[in-house]
Design an enzyme around this catalytic site. Structure first.
Site, PDB file in Angstrom:
ATOM      1  N   ASP A  83       0.853  -1.187   0.000  1.00 62.14           N
ATOM      2  CA  ASP A  83       0.000   0.000   0.000  1.00 62.14           C
ATOM      3  C   ASP A  83       0.891   1.240   0.000  1.00 62.14           C
ATOM      4  OD1 ASP A  83      -2.107   1.701   0.094  1.00 62.14           O
ATOM      5  OD2 ASP A  83      -2.919   0.992   2.000  1.00 62.14           O
ATOM      6  N   ALA A  84       1.324   1.654  -1.193  1.00 61.36           N
ATOM      7  CA  ALA A  84       2.258   2.766  -1.341  1.00 61.36           C
ATOM      8  C   ALA A  84       1.629   4.004  -1.968  1.00 61.36           C
ATOM      9  CB  ALA A  84       3.459   2.328  -2.179  1.00 61.36           C
ATOM     10  N   LYS A  85       0.517   3.818  -2.697  1.00 58.82           N
ATOM     11  CA  LYS A  85      -0.231   4.914  -3.325  1.00 58.82           C
ATOM     12  C   LYS A  85       0.683   5.841  -4.140  1.00 58.82           C
ATOM     13  CE  LYS A  85      -3.942   4.921   0.139  1.00 58.82           C
ATOM     14  NZ  LYS A  85      -3.331   4.000   1.137  1.00 58.82           N
ATOM     15  N   ARG A  86       1.558   5.273  -4.931  1.00 56.06           N
ATOM     16  CA  ARG A  86       2.477   6.061  -5.733  1.00 56.06           C
ATOM     17  C   ARG A  86       1.781   6.599  -6.988  1.00 56.06           C
ATOM     18  NH1 ARG A  86       4.936   5.753  -1.424  1.00 56.06           N
ATOM     19  NH2 ARG A  86       7.103   5.061  -1.243  1.00 56.06           N
TER      20      ARG A  86
ATOM     21  N   THR B   9      -0.664  -0.318  -4.655  1.00 57.44           N
ATOM     22  CA  THR B   9      -1.697   0.703  -4.832  1.00 57.44           C
ATOM     23  C   THR B   9      -1.086   1.924  -5.497  1.00 57.44           C
ATOM     24  OG1 THR B   9      -1.327   1.597  -2.605  1.00 57.44           O
ATOM     25  CG2 THR B   9      -3.044  -0.072  -2.847  1.00 57.44           C
TER      26      THR B   9
END
Length: 281
Positions: free
Chosen positions: A94-97, A123
């Site tokens: 879950d890094a949302k890059r 993510t």
């Protein structure tokens, strides 16, 4: 090798539709009697894997809560990803890059390549334009990995962007969902490998924004199950005909049962049973 979507679909059929988050918040570390250090985070994370690895469809380490401990924390995240692989459990980092050009390519190689930070999926944020994610999408397909793109999130600030509409009235959220559906249209099996993040507590937002979740044909990662308020009724209401594609994400609702391995295991089993009932599995 099978695609990420196929592997996730099989894992959900076998182990139930729940993803357990590894979120080593300072308050949770304290509640477990652990120091707020990289070593404390490692003990926390590996205990979660001992408890539920091989028993749930996927596990989702929250990258930021490892990164806050600098290089030592990132090294722990690498150990966690390796431990999940050894436990035969799908990992969603879950890094949302989200970025453009060579920077996005760098993120793609880090999280979807062959290095120690690469899980089975990551993510991503599409708010520099869905096309900016192309390097990650292309590498994910080459390596049979997956991505989960932010679409309809449960934070109040998200609506100002996600519900906004273009000149012909299509919402940003619908544009994101439509792109995912386009890519998944030719994917083998029940699920494609381009999933969406859709909060389990968003109420009628999908209908209000014209998002057809069932048409996406990809997995729908649904944070907010458990301590954030979403139960069986909310899951059924939000996802409707797309319920079987939902991977319900629960973090604090399960993690606060620790540090006992047996208590964590029991909490995950209960969450899985409830989610399976709500999602028709």
């Amino acid at each position: 090798m099978t695609t990420f979507g196929q592997r996730l679909s099989s894992a959900m059929d076998l182990r139930g539709p729940v993803c357990v988050g590894i979120d080593p918040h300072p308050a949770l570390l304290a509640a477990w009697g652990l120091p707020d250090t990289a070593q404390g985070v490692e003990t926390f994370a590996l205990t979660v894997i001992e408890a539920v690895g091989g028993r749930v469809a996927a596990i989702k380490p929250q990258s930021a809560l490892f990164e806050r401990h600098a290089s030592a924390g990132v090294a722990v995240l690498e150990k966690v990803i390796a431990a999940l692989r050894a436990a035969d459990t799908l990992s969603i980092v879950d890094a949302k890059r989200g970025d453009i050009g060579s920077t996005m390519q760098g993120y793609a190689e880090a999280y979807l390549g062959d290095g120690p930070l690469a899980g089975d999926a990551v993510t991503l944020s599409p708010y520099l334009g869905f096309g900016s994610l192309s390097p990650a999408i292309e590498l994910a397909h080459r390596n049979d990995k997956g991505i989960f793109v932010l679409c309809l999130t449960s934070n109040p600030e998200g609506a100002s962007i996600q519900h906004a509409r273009d000149e012909i009235g299509t919402s940003v959220a619908a544009l994101v969902a439509n792109e995912a559906a386009r890519i998944n249209a030719s994917a083998p099996g029940d699920l494609g490998s381009v999933g969406l993040v859709v909060g389990a507590t968003i109420g009628d937002a999908a209908r209000q924004t014209g998002v057809d979740l069932a048409a996406v044909r990809g997995p729908l990662l649904a944070p907010g199950v458990g301590s954030q308020g979403a139960g069986a009724t909310e899951l059924a209401h939000v996802f409707g005909d797309a319920r079987r594609a939902v991977l319900a994400s629960s973090s604090r609702g399960i993690l606060r049962a620790g540090p006992s391995v047996s208590a964590l295991r029991a909490a995950a089993a209960q969450s899985t049973e409830q989610a399976a009932g709500a999602l028709g599995r």
